[in-house]
Design an enzyme around this catalytic site. Structure first.
Site, mmCIF file in Angstrom:
data_model
loop_
_atom_site.group_PDB
_atom_site.id
_atom_site.type_symbol
_atom_site.label_atom_id
_atom_site.label_comp_id
_atom_site.label_asym_id
_atom_site.label_seq_id
_atom_site.Cartn_x
_atom_site.Cartn_y
_atom_site.Cartn_z
ATOM 1 N N GLY A 72 0.813 -1.203 0.000
ATOM 2 C CA GLY A 72 0.000 0.000 0.000
ATOM 3 C C GLY A 72 0.843 1.247 0.000
ATOM 4 O O GLY A 72 2.058 1.215 0.182
ATOM 5 N N VAL A 73 0.158 2.355 -0.233
ATOM 6 C CA VAL A 73 0.782 3.672 -0.197
ATOM 7 C C VAL A 73 0.069 4.476 0.872
ATOM 8 O O VAL A 73 -1.122 4.755 0.762
ATOM 9 C CB VAL A 73 0.671 4.391 -1.559
ATOM 10 C CG1 VAL A 73 1.298 5.772 -1.477
ATOM 11 C CG2 VAL A 73 1.310 3.563 -2.653
ATOM 12 N N LYS A 93 9.213 -0.552 4.733
ATOM 13 C CA LYS A 93 8.491 0.721 4.644
ATOM 14 C C LYS A 93 9.458 1.830 4.265
ATOM 15 O O LYS A 93 10.453 2.056 4.945
ATOM 16 C CB LYS A 93 7.825 1.047 5.983
ATOM 17 C CG LYS A 93 7.112 2.397 6.017
ATOM 18 C CD LYS A 93 6.480 2.640 7.383
ATOM 19 C CE LYS A 93 5.797 3.992 7.470
ATOM 20 N NZ LYS A 93 5.196 4.222 8.813
ATOM 21 N N GLY A 162 -3.318 -8.279 8.863
ATOM 22 C CA GLY A 162 -4.577 -7.693 9.307
ATOM 23 C C GLY A 162 -5.073 -6.606 8.384
ATOM 24 O O GLY A 162 -4.386 -6.177 7.454
ATOM 25 N N GLU A 164 -7.095 -2.692 8.204
ATOM 26 C CA GLU A 164 -7.400 -1.485 8.968
ATOM 27 C C GLU A 164 -8.817 -1.592 9.534
ATOM 28 O O GLU A 164 -9.733 -2.055 8.854
ATOM 29 C CB GLU A 164 -7.329 -0.252 8.066
ATOM 30 C CG GLU A 164 -5.972 0.035 7.489
ATOM 31 C CD GLU A 164 -6.022 1.168 6.465
ATOM 32 O OE1 GLU A 164 -7.135 1.682 6.199
ATOM 33 O OE2 GLU A 164 -4.963 1.527 5.939
ATOM 34 N N ASP A 202 -1.488 10.221 16.545
ATOM 35 C CA ASP A 202 -2.316 10.213 15.331
ATOM 36 C C ASP A 202 -3.132 8.924 15.268
ATOM 37 O O ASP A 202 -3.404 8.402 14.194
ATOM 38 C CB ASP A 202 -1.430 10.346 14.091
ATOM 39 C CG ASP A 202 -2.222 10.673 12.833
ATOM 40 O OD1 ASP A 202 -3.292 11.305 12.950
ATOM 41 O OD2 ASP A 202 -1.780 10.281 11.736
ATOM 42 N N ASN A 207 -4.819 3.205 11.487
ATOM 43 C CA ASN A 207 -3.531 2.600 11.839
ATOM 44 C C ASN A 207 -3.638 1.567 12.959
ATOM 45 O O ASN A 207 -2.679 1.313 13.678
ATOM 46 C CB ASN A 207 -2.485 3.676 12.169
ATOM 47 C CG ASN A 207 -3.032 4.794 13.017
ATOM 48 O OD1 ASN A 207 -3.773 4.537 13.965
ATOM 49 N ND2 ASN A 207 -2.667 6.020 12.680
ATOM 50 N N ASP A 220 2.415 2.972 12.391
ATOM 51 C CA ASP A 220 2.648 4.392 12.089
ATOM 52 C C ASP A 220 2.946 5.222 13.341
ATOM 53 O O ASP A 220 2.097 5.965 13.836
ATOM 54 C CB ASP A 220 1.459 4.997 11.334
ATOM 55 C CG ASP A 220 1.237 4.357 9.976
ATOM 56 O OD1 ASP A 220 2.208 3.810 9.425
ATOM 57 O OD2 ASP A 220 0.096 4.393 9.472
#
Length: 270
Positions: A72-73, A93, A162, A164, A202, A207, A220
């Site tokens: 993913g991005v 990452k 997993g 999100e 955050d 996340n 994150d």
């Protein structure tokens, strides 16, 4: 790179200790393959070139064997599956910060506050280094990815499984009691991180990854702040509220008066 976005040719020649014509030949080839970019101000490593440098460092260290699919991005980077030299599957990452991220970073992140005239690639390196250091302090006490190696703007972490929470409808496969139990388990991880010394800063349904067995991991962490940060209360209460907000749609707060920002804040910080 730490001080320039564009490095003048004469400085490259001086650092390389090679004749200018040889330097120009190599720069031309690197530019052809997209590893450096050129402007009237000089030359700069491209993001692809920076990726290649990090990958090369991991391979030379005997850590990385192969890179797989892109997972993913995200807001702050690209994530790939990788195979390590010892046969384990892991995650790679790349932190990638543009001007918007850097502006936000200078405003909110203490570790960038005293950095003014630096390149965006160097910002990406700083955030990767920061996240790796934090993960090293949190793992394995807190449910975070295992930090394996760091180089430049890249981190190799243990395989994360997993989805999100944002993508899931928990009511399709969990009872209300199980959903409430998951909520409190997440709060417990927030408390553990706080006791070690960090606030995510955050935290949200984007996340927190939940697997098919009901286990989860919080990802994150580069923007995490120390619990003694001047705005620690604001960040912690915002994290708590974000978790409550997500779980509100399952109405678990109607049956548990303890599900309240101030009460949970007091529980975490006492």
């Amino acid at each position: 790179m730490r001080h320039h976005e564009w490095v003048p040719l004469d400085e490259i020649v001086r650092k390389a200790k090679m004749p200018e014509k040889d330097v120009l030949y190599r720069l031309k080839r690197l530019n052809k393959f997209g590893f450096v970019v050129r402007s009237t101000y000089g030359y700069a490593v491209s993001m692809g070139g920076y990726d290649a440098l990090a990958i090369n460092a991991f391979v030379k260290k005997g850590i990385l064997k192969a890179i797989g699919n892109k997972l993913g991005v995200g807001k702050e980077g690209d994530v790939y599956t990788v195979l390590l030299s010892d046969g384990r599957e892991a995650v790679l990452k790349f932190h990638k910060h543009g001007r918007t991220c850097f502006t936000r970073g200078k405003r909110y992140r203490g570790y960038l506050a005293d950095k003014h005239h630096i390149s965006w690639l160097y910002v990406s390196r700083l955030t990767a280094e920061r996240e790796f250091e934090i993960l090293n302090e949190l793992f394995p006490i807190v449910k975070v990815p295992e930090p394996i190696e760091w180089n430049r703007h890249a981190i190799i972490m243990g395989k994360v499984v997993g989805e999100e929470l944002k993508r899931l409808d928990l009511s399709e496969f969990m009872s209300k009691e199980e959903i409430k139990d998951l909520f409190w388990k997440i709060i417990e991880e927030v408390k553990k991180a706080y006791e070690i010394g960090y606030i995510h800063g955050d935290l949200s349904e984007f996340n927190i990854l939940l697997d098919e067995n009901g286990d989860f991991v919080i990802i994150d962490w580069p923007q995490a702040v120390p619990k003694y940060h001047p705005d620690a209360e604001f960040y912690l209460k915002r994290d708590i509220w974000n978790v409550i907000r997500y779980f509100k749609k399952y109405k678990i707060d109607k049956e548990d008066e303890k599900i309240d920002v101030d009460k949970i804040f007091e529980y975490i910080t006492k």
